[in-house]
Design a protein around this motif. Structure first.
Motif, PDB file in Angstrom:
ATOM      1  N   LEU A  60       3.646  14.711  -6.652  1.00 51.18           N
ATOM      2  CA  LEU A  60       3.811  15.289  -5.315  1.00 51.18           C
ATOM      3  C   LEU A  60       4.278  14.228  -4.319  1.00 51.18           C
ATOM      4  N   SER A  61       3.627  13.052  -4.378  1.00 51.24           N
ATOM      5  CA  SER A  61       3.990  12.000  -3.434  1.00 51.24           C
ATOM      6  C   SER A  61       5.395  11.471  -3.725  1.00 51.24           C
ATOM      7  N   TYR A  68       0.841  -1.203   0.000  1.00 59.09           N
ATOM      8  CA  TYR A  68       0.000   0.000   0.000  1.00 59.09           C
ATOM      9  C   TYR A  68       0.876   1.253   0.000  1.00 59.09           C
ATOM     10  N   LEU A  69       1.911   1.233   0.849  1.00 58.39           N
ATOM     11  CA  LEU A  69       2.771   2.404   1.003  1.00 58.39           C
ATOM     12  C   LEU A  69       3.520   2.704  -0.292  1.00 58.39           C
ATOM     13  N   PHE A 107       4.583  16.801   1.470  1.00 57.90           N
ATOM     14  CA  PHE A 107       4.396  16.593   0.033  1.00 57.90           C
ATOM     15  C   PHE A 107       3.531  15.363  -0.236  1.00 57.90           C
ATOM     16  N   ILE A 114      -3.537   5.924   2.210  1.00 60.14           N
ATOM     17  CA  ILE A 114      -3.192   4.693   2.935  1.00 60.14           C
ATOM     18  C   ILE A 114      -3.979   4.603   4.231  1.00 60.14           C
ATOM     19  N   ALA A 129       1.117   4.008  -2.926  1.00 63.93           N
ATOM     20  CA  ALA A 129       0.634   5.357  -2.627  1.00 63.93           C
ATOM     21  C   ALA A 129       1.722   6.385  -2.944  1.00 63.93           C
ATOM     22  N   LEU A 130       2.975   6.062  -2.604  1.00 65.28           N
ATOM     23  CA  LEU A 130       4.054   7.029  -2.816  1.00 65.28           C
ATOM     24  C   LEU A 130       4.419   7.174  -4.293  1.00 65.28           C
ATOM     25  N   SER A 164       1.957   7.301  -6.537  1.00 68.77           N
ATOM     26  CA  SER A 164       0.682   7.629  -7.178  1.00 68.77           C
ATOM     27  C   SER A 164       0.638   9.020  -7.816  1.00 68.77           C
ATOM     28  N   GLY A 206       8.878  15.782   3.613  1.00 73.43           N
ATOM     29  CA  GLY A 206       8.444  14.692   2.740  1.00 73.43           C
ATOM     30  C   GLY A 206       7.001  14.295   3.016  1.00 73.43           C
ATOM     31  N   GLY A 248       7.662  13.829  -2.139  1.00 75.53           N
ATOM     32  CA  GLY A 248       7.586  13.556  -0.702  1.00 75.53           C
ATOM     33  C   GLY A 248       8.448  12.363  -0.316  1.00 75.53           C
ATOM     34  N   ALA A 249       8.357  11.303  -1.130  1.00 77.19           N
ATOM     35  CA  ALA A 249       9.128  10.097  -0.847  1.00 77.19           C
ATOM     36  C   ALA A 249      10.631  10.368  -0.911  1.00 77.19           C
TER      37      ALA A 249
END
Lengths: 355, 355
Positions: free
Chosen positions: A264-265, A254-255, B271, B279, A258-259, A261, B268, A268-269
């Motif tokens: 922006l994510s 899931y993580l 973002f 999640i 999601a990162l 997706s 992070g 973030g990652a």
């Protein structure tokens, strides 16, 4: 053993054998210079490999074994085919003969348990062996047993598992009186099956046995680390272990998804990459590798078969610690502190025993 | 019922009752305008509350009950004290009397199961009820049962659970022939206890029974969603469910802690906040709330007691779907397709039955 700890290694067991176990031994030696190794397996393969890991040569010995147990061998087949001749058997025999303090193999679990039980025999006062897992929790690592040595357990066997698990906790966590809980479907006294309820009664009346019984715990207490040792029978313990591993992987999926997706994510990652790496390492199954076979006259560790040198090194480190901290003596002490269960079939003193 | 679906609601069960169940009903009604409600509980509390949720008034009825079952009532106490007089009993009775298609309560699980079994009776062809959980996986939701209705199950009961779980899968997932697996400690035929092995033999010989038996599955298959329905006995199922919930929370704690560990990781997290929220919602236990009691002459849903209107709404939605898709008929059909197990105590045709 004059201060050194000798580990008997089945160099042929596991997907990445023999390279991974030898590489892991080299890594362990850097941290534990008093570790010594006996590698069991095919000499023609192991000798050139040991030359590659030159640091190991002065502290290692190679013992040739003709037979290799495969993952498909059933326990009974493995015993027939490999007793006396296989690297797995020889690995365990080194412990029985007092040459090594502990044995380790990444091979077939069922075969290893069958050979270990046959070769080392069950310890006096213990009726059946168990496999203990080191379980990471939000508090600190705990011990869970049995995670699959045997299916089903009566009240006395659950009490045995408590003694074994508590001794292991004393040996590897350095807690003088670990807390013990029985895995159940509720914490109330009336919950659960007869074996668990009876074991709870027996444990509830104990004191001075080297651990503190805390009552029933539930499945969600495993991840919380409510107690140091969680005791259950092998079917439920095995399902719980694999369910937890599966759920951790599921959340990891899931993580990751999601990162990935959105952009922006993804940014973030990137910023959080160090933090995310820390979680990955926390959830890395290699950091707590090794099922410990307890209840035999000698300690055997099963390493995960698919692991690499990092995973093997964790298992070797666990093996070293257990030997260094005299696990077997701690178990014998634990058994001796426990009142022997009344044997209903035993003759009373006024009766002459019939041969 | 002329197109509408009537849900019988125990408005007094759960920590946030009666406000949360009524609020949830309002939310469901917006999505399912043909839902109807009977709220059971104390009239003096429910009448003013229903005035607050004005949209509900034309589609709802309040039935006064004097007694409220508490979380501390043991099942036998609850039956003595609340049979006929409690909101929980009346909620179930509305289903027995054909006034409602399905019953729901957020109260004491043991009491609810005892009352439901007593009031609705076990369905013909099924020997014991089970509680089914909807389990989120990386593939799609699956069904796991029994997660704690009863401790222990023999082979025939595991077969019953397969029929029940498959019918539920047909009703809520719209899969015409769901896949079924038996939870075990390995996938090989020789693994596990006698009940699981025997159930595997019986299921392996079936065809045309409304589901496809896929053999044994292990704990880590739960999160993978390997099969649509996972069957096990109540002790192991309950431990697996709580272990998974606990592990998900544990990983969530690791994640939160890691993202707070440095200013870089905090940036992070900012973002990636949308991805992280996705999640959180995926792991939100409120989105798949509701244990389904199966095997009785009527459907009863247990909502999590501590949940809010969002959680209750999930459970009400599940209740609505099960009724809309004729779960009970699907179960009766499933039972009828199965050959009746041979009863070893039954007299043969040549013997006169002894009264």
């Amino acid at each position: 053993m004059s201060g050194t700890i000798t580990i008997s290694v089945d160099a042929m067991g596991g997907d990445n054998a023999p390279r991974a176990p030898l590489h892991a031994a080299k890594l362990l030696l850097r941290e534990r210079p008093d570790a010594r190794f006996i590698f069991h397996g095919r000499e023609e393969v192991l000798t050139p490999l040991l030359d590659e890991f030159a640091e190991l040569r002065p502290v290692s010995e190679i013992r040739h074994s003709e037979t290799v147990i495969t993952m498909d061998d059933k326990p009974s087949q493995a015993l027939r085919k490999g007793r006396g001749t296989s690297s797995m058997w020889a690995t365990i025999q080194s412990v029985r003969d007092g040459e090594a303090a502990v044995a380790i193999s990444g091979g077939n679990t069922g075969a290893l348990m069958a050979m270990a039980t046959f070769c080392l025999r069950t310890m006096e006062g213990i009726s059946r062996p168990a496999i203990a897992a080191i379980w990471p929790t939000v508090r600190s690592d705990i011990i869970v047993l049995d995670v699959g040595a045997t299916i089903g357990a009566d009240a006395d066997q659950l009490v045995d598992f408590s003694i074994l698990g508590a001794a292991l906790a004393r040996a590897v966590f350095d807690t003088p009186s670990p807390t013990v809980g029985l895995l159940n479907v509720g914490v109330e006294e009336a919950k659960g099956n007869e074996w668990v309820k009876d074991a709870g009664k027996i444990l509830g009346e104990t004191s001075g046995v080297g651990f503190t019984y805390k009552g029933f715990v539930e499945g969600d207490d495993l991840g919380k680390g409510t107690v140091d040792v969680v005791v259950t029978e092998g079917f439920t313990g095995n399902v719980a272990l694999k369910t937890a591993e599966g759920t951790a992987r599921q959340v990891g999926t899931y993580l990751r998804d999601a990162l990935k997706s959105s952009w922006l994510s993804k940014i973030g990652a990137l910023f959080a990459s160090q933090a995310l790496a820390a979680i990955r390492s926390k959830m890395d199954p290699r950091t707590v590798n090794g099922g410990v076979f307890l209840g035999l006259n000698g300690v055997v560790i099963k390493s995960h078969g698919g692991t690499d040198e990092i995973g093997y090194k964790s298992a070797l480190g666990l093996a070293y610690d257990m030997a260094r901290n005299d696990l077997i003596e701690k178990i014998r002490d634990g058994v001796s502190r426990f009142p022997a269960p009344a044997d209903p079939a035993a003759p009373t003193s006024s009766e002459a025993p019939t041969a």
